[in-house]
Design an enzyme around this catalytic site. Sequence first.
Site, PDB file in Angstrom:
ATOM      1  N   GLU A 416       0.811  -1.230   0.000  1.00  0.00           N
ATOM      2  CA  GLU A 416       0.000   0.000   0.000  1.00  0.00           C
ATOM      3  C   GLU A 416       0.839   1.273   0.000  1.00  0.00           C
ATOM      4  OE1 GLU A 416      -0.930  -2.725   1.655  1.00  0.00           O
ATOM      5  OE2 GLU A 416      -2.933  -3.107   0.862  1.00  0.00           O
ATOM      6  N   HIS A 486     -11.478  -5.502   8.618  1.00  0.00           N
ATOM      7  CA  HIS A 486     -12.019  -5.177   7.290  1.00  0.00           C
ATOM      8  C   HIS A 486     -13.389  -4.512   7.400  1.00  0.00           C
ATOM      9  CE1 HIS A 486      -8.888  -7.972   6.047  1.00  0.00           C
ATOM     10  NE2 HIS A 486      -9.109  -7.692   4.780  1.00  0.00           N
TER      11      HIS A 486
END
Lengths: 685, 76
Positions: A416, A486
């Site tokens: 990321e 998540h």
Amino acid sequence: MESTVKEAPMRQGNLGIEPAVLKEIYRQMARIRAVDKEVQAGLSGGKFFFSYWPMTGQEAIPATIAQLTTTRDYMVTTYRGVHDQVAKGLSLDGLFAEMLGRIDGVNKGKGGSPHISDPASGSMLTTAIVGAGAPIANGLAVAAQARGEDRVTIVNFGDGATSIGAVHEAMNLAGIWKLPIIFLCQNNQLGEYTPLAEFTASKDFTSRAEALGFRGVRLDGNDPAAFYAGMKEVIESVRAGKGPVFVEALTYRLGPHAGVGDNNNVTAEALTAAKEKWPVPRTRALLLDAGVCTEEELAQLEADAQTEVEAAMAKAMASKVTPAEETLIDVYADVDTIPRRGHYPHREAEKEPTGETRSMMGLEAVLQAQDLAMEQNPEVFLLGEDVGAPGGVFATSRGLIEKYGGSRIRSTPIAEQAIIGAGIGAALVGMRPISEIMFLDFAGVCLDQIANHAAKQRYMSGAATNVPLTIRMMVGGGMGGFGAQHSQSLEAWLLHTPGLKVAFPSTPYDAKGLLLSCIHDEDPCVHLEALMVLRGAKQDVPLEDYRIPLGVAKVRREGSDITLISYGWQVNQCLTAAEELAKDGINAEVIDLRTLVPLDYHRVLDSVKKTRRALVVHAATEFCGFGAEIASTINEELFSTLKGPAIRLGADYAPIAYSKEIETSQVPNSNSIAARVRAAINAYS
Amino acid sequence: MAMTLTIPKLEMSMMEGTLAEWKVESGQPVQQGEVIYILETDKTARDIEAPASGTLIHKVEAGETYDVGTEIGEIV
């Protein structure tokens, strides 16, 4: 018979470098040395105070590179990079004024020497976060590659930076994308206060590049002739499109980590030995010995450097300290984006598009927005995990790689920092990247790139640069079963960072219109895409290009008794709650913020003036959540109008549970929202 | 133009320093770059060079510890 063999002095013929080039390298070294001395003398004498990280001993590296690059080539460096800035061609006036925090600094005194950006010389970004420049430099190289330019990007960092993840992520990405970039490790043998042998068991750093599939080269950064020959070959190779190269330039830090004087982290013997290899006096002696320059010529060259430095410092000292009135300037392109007490600008709402529509889910609306933007502008591109052939994990880029190819739909490694960094770098030079981060929860592994770099770059550079980057992040929660890593609504992390704009649509229609506005915005925007919206109810969405201006809220349901203020997928919970409340005769107005920064306080306050009650609802934890901010402003602005205090409802202060029963109850839902409204009305009626 | 000399901040953590010894007497000429005093911190002792040429004037005694920023002399 001679008992000792005296080394023959170097002559022009065996210098290993054109004499004129060596003289130019020394000229740059003399300028760097004069700057270093001027700063150290001023700090020692108490003429000024600022943090300084001396690069004494490392002068030959940028002085040599300056002979092989032009201002068209991009450079990224670090806080210990004043030598890099001088050699890259920054004006010394602007450099000194920036160090002193003055308005005439190259970045208006807002960045200081650790945060220089000077696009005119190709010095694009300077970071004080070790290793963080590497992912961003990749983006500069991506832009050069995509535009078919022969620019080379050189990212400088120290040996200490080889330990941090950002450098690894960046090197891996550069390898797989064959980017025209040089990772230049100025190995000065120390990571801040710690010697190399104490922070890594690696024998060298070049093998790290080889492990990632590209070339590593080790050069003597203290020997201009050898370094010039080595770098010439490397730069030509990278310029020719043969992929990245990692260069380990061996040198020695003669000064301390910060401050002035000698390096006090090593033994006196080690320092004495290192000083013998110091390239400034050594190159000077070589020029004399080889007969390239006379003593008079060198003295003149040094005097010229001294004159330039003294004039620049005098000018900088005469410049005004950057005043407090500048505080809010350059945070965003438009100062009205900044939330400020008592200042609630009215922004015009969008015109409703009238063209053809199609019923679609949020994911298709996002796909459409990206497709439209890419069709219109070849500088728009998408990068992220699985965005290519699979079409994105949530199908938000399905079919785009077939249409636009791999250079514009760039699947990335699972990295990321590399994804955000490459977006920042490409945006810095005017491209319109869209960096996709699969889940907002993963902000934790790239927050440095988002918060310390994308968000602050306009400000730190005094608006010499800006970052028109769009970051798309999916938001779990509400679906059930995604678990604690998540499912989080972490928008407060982003909202606490001046410089970012944050959009959080609640419908497919808004997702398309807001995303298009984000892509065309001049500032970094985060577009939060709740799975409940991406895969929720379908809606008729216009097929044309339409933009929803950032900072314009929308009344979703008109009412008279209370205003429910929300955003993202919780808007729909509020609308359901409003229908329940209507059965009890409570008529709730529902406002969808749509963007969180800029925030539309104008429409929020107008609504609450009418209903005289307010409840802010969000899926994020209530404690320290955005609701507290909004409720506080309403209470302060409308205290005498309100029937009861503006209140908030957010998630319980616990990680999101895997259990569906816990998740449903811990996050606001239509029942808990209605219950909170009833309780508030009963308490203050 | 007179230049004021103050106790410099040599390290990020430095709050005070000891002026261990003046290497040039008050009223004597100094050249830029000449060592004028020795400054001791908790980490090290440093030679401090004259930031300009001129006549050095002492304003405080050696052997004492002073806060960073304290005016200790000037070069006129």
